[in-house]
Design an enzyme around this catalytic site. Structure first.
Site, PDB file in Angstrom:
ATOM      1  N   GLU A 116      14.886  -9.669 -13.003  1.00 50.71           N
ATOM      2  CA  GLU A 116      15.715  -9.094 -11.934  1.00 50.71           C
ATOM      3  C   GLU A 116      15.798  -7.576 -12.093  1.00 50.71           C
ATOM      4  O   GLU A 116      15.814  -6.838 -11.110  1.00 50.71           O
ATOM      5  CB  GLU A 116      17.114  -9.740 -11.952  1.00 50.71           C
ATOM      6  CG  GLU A 116      17.045 -11.171 -11.436  1.00 50.71           C
ATOM      7  CD  GLU A 116      18.122 -12.099 -11.973  1.00 50.71           C
ATOM      8  OE1 GLU A 116      19.109 -11.629 -12.568  1.00 50.71           O
ATOM      9  OE2 GLU A 116      17.960 -13.327 -11.808  1.00 50.71           O
TER      10      GLU A 116
ATOM     11  N   GLY B 134      20.657 -19.019 -17.570  1.00 53.10           N
ATOM     12  CA  GLY B 134      21.422 -18.337 -16.538  1.00 53.10           C
ATOM     13  C   GLY B 134      22.534 -19.231 -16.026  1.00 53.10           C
ATOM     14  O   GLY B 134      23.597 -19.348 -16.644  1.00 53.10           O
ATOM     15  N   GLY B 135      22.285 -19.898 -14.907  1.00 54.91           N
ATOM     16  CA  GLY B 135      23.315 -20.698 -14.231  1.00 54.91           C
ATOM     17  C   GLY B 135      24.090 -21.639 -15.154  1.00 54.91           C
ATOM     18  O   GLY B 135      25.327 -21.696 -15.096  1.00 54.91           O
TER      19      GLY B 135
ATOM     20  N   GLU C  47      10.183 -16.202 -19.269  1.00 57.23           N
ATOM     21  CA  GLU C  47      10.917 -16.674 -18.093  1.00 57.23           C
ATOM     22  C   GLU C  47      10.033 -16.588 -16.856  1.00 57.23           C
ATOM     23  O   GLU C  47       9.929 -15.511 -16.239  1.00 57.23           O
ATOM     24  CB  GLU C  47      12.155 -15.801 -17.870  1.00 57.23           C
ATOM     25  CG  GLU C  47      13.140 -15.814 -19.016  1.00 57.23           C
ATOM     26  CD  GLU C  47      14.533 -15.494 -18.524  1.00 57.23           C
ATOM     27  OE1 GLU C  47      15.418 -16.337 -18.709  1.00 57.23           O
ATOM     28  OE2 GLU C  47      14.732 -14.430 -17.923  1.00 57.23           O
TER      29      GLU C  47
ATOM     30  N   TRP D 174      25.051 -14.268 -18.269  1.00 54.91           N
ATOM     31  CA  TRP D 174      26.043 -14.498 -17.206  1.00 54.91           C
ATOM     32  C   TRP D 174      25.718 -13.728 -15.924  1.00 54.91           C
ATOM     33  O   TRP D 174      26.334 -13.956 -14.893  1.00 54.91           O
ATOM     34  CB  TRP D 174      27.443 -14.076 -17.681  1.00 54.91           C
ATOM     35  CG  TRP D 174      28.029 -14.926 -18.768  1.00 54.91           C
ATOM     36  CD1 TRP D 174      27.399 -15.927 -19.468  1.00 54.91           C
ATOM     37  CD2 TRP D 174      29.354 -14.848 -19.287  1.00 54.91           C
ATOM     38  NE1 TRP D 174      28.268 -16.460 -20.397  1.00 54.91           N
ATOM     39  CE2 TRP D 174      29.477 -15.821 -20.306  1.00 54.91           C
ATOM     40  CE3 TRP D 174      30.469 -14.041 -19.001  1.00 54.91           C
ATOM     41  CZ2 TRP D 174      30.652 -16.012 -21.032  1.00 54.91           C
ATOM     42  CZ3 TRP D 174      31.641 -14.217 -19.720  1.00 54.91           C
ATOM     43  CH2 TRP D 174      31.727 -15.205 -20.719  1.00 54.91           C
TER      44      TRP D 174
HETATM   45  C1  PEP Z   1      17.853 -16.133 -16.313  1.00 57.34           C
HETATM   46  O1  PEP Z   1      18.138 -15.465 -15.341  1.00 57.34           O
HETATM   47  O2  PEP Z   1      17.628 -15.592 -17.408  1.00 57.34           O
HETATM   48  C2  PEP Z   1      17.762 -17.578 -16.135  1.00 57.34           C
HETATM   49  C3  PEP Z   1      17.035 -18.272 -16.973  1.00 57.34           C
HETATM   50  O3  PEP Z   1      18.436 -18.116 -15.060  1.00 57.34           O
HETATM   51  P1  PEP Z   1      18.559 -19.678 -14.666  1.00 57.34           P
HETATM   52  O4  PEP Z   1      18.813 -20.435 -15.940  1.00 57.34           O
HETATM   53  O5  PEP Z   1      19.720 -19.717 -13.724  1.00 57.34           O
HETATM   54  O6  PEP Z   1      17.267 -20.056 -14.046  1.00 57.34           O
END
Ligand code: PEP
Length: 253
Positions: A100, A237-238, A170, A10
């Site tokens: 991040e 994420g989103g 990722e 989140w």
């Molecule tokens: C994340 O930050 O772990 C991620 C995969 O974000 P998103 O799905 O928004 O790309």
């Protein structure tokens, strides 16, 4: 058989009330629709964890995770959250080394290895994130770069402990950008990382580790990604901020 896992990150979203509402929706839909193929992990901000833990019923495939922990056991580290604190409220998973955090908080592989050791001592499952930037991919060094991240943070572990880790690949250029890695790009990296694990720990152990894909994964692309031989689910994420989207990703196996 490797575990199929869909974990929602989140990040710094949702007030306390909004977080309770989102978690309740996910828990209820997962129960009503008998989501059984995947383990669902909800990773809200720290202050939501204790209340959300109380919402999660026994005998469910929904689990609670944190987004980070500190790399020291306890002490004068103002503002930080320890693994023992997470353990004391029933947290079962923790995301470690998200790009991040590596980028904005300068987290090093050495600190990540310390966090992983503390989590394993507490029987909390680390979800270890790795991934390359766009410039590294364009240089053609991406496979070796991500394998090196794994070597630095994980290869001190015994085979027994390595089996307790979940890895999330990722690619940074795909996170929050709407630009997903193609299933071929993701599968190539996942297979490469599994081979890298095999070189150190052997085939049986490497085959037992769940490797998740993360980076703009959504209900439209999850099926194709999850159909790849070495992709065992997603770190989302989103799309984890909408209960319906998160659940439909979990139904994409
Ligand atoms: C994340 O930050 O772990 C991620 C995969 O974000 P998103 O799905 O928004 O790309």
């Amino acid at each position: 058989m490797r575990k199929k896992i869909v974990a929602g990150n989140w990040k710094m979203n949702k007030t306390f009330e909004e977080g309770l509402a989102l978690a309740s929706e996910i828990i209820n839909i997962a129960k009503d629709e008998h989501i059984q193929k995947a383990i669902l992990v909800i990773n809200p901000p720290f202050i939501h964890l204790n209340a959300l833990q109380k919402l999660i019923p026994q005998n469910t495939n929904v689990f609670l995770g944190a987004q980070n922990c500190y790399h020291q056991k306890s002490g004068a580290f103002t503002g930080e959250i320890s693994v023992d604190m997470l353990k004391s409220i029933g947290v079962q998973y923790t995301i470690i080394g998200h790009s991040e955090r590596r980028e904005y908080f300068n987290e090093t592989s050495e600190q990540l290895a310390q966090k992983i050791n503390l989590l394993l001592e507490a029987s909390i499952t680390p979800i270890f994130c790795c991934g390359e930037s766009l410039s590294i991919r364009e240089s053609g060094e991406h496979l070796a770069y991500v394998a090196q991240q794994i070597t630095e943070a994980l290869f001190h572990l015994s085979a027994e402990n390595l089996q307790k880790i979940v890895i999330a690949y990722e690619p940074i250029w795909a996170i929050g950008t709407g630009k997903t890695a193609s299933s071929a790009q993701a599968q190539e990296m996942h297979a490469y990382l599994r081979n890298h694990l095999t070189s150190k720990y052997g085939e049986t152990i490497a085959q037992s580790i769940s490797i998740l894909y993360g980076g703009s994964c959504n209900p439209q692309n999850a099926k194709e990604l999850f159909a790849c031989a070495d992709i065992d689910g997603g770190l989302i994420g989103g799309a984890s901020l909408k209960s319906r989207d998160f659940i439909s990703i979990a139904q994409s196996f």
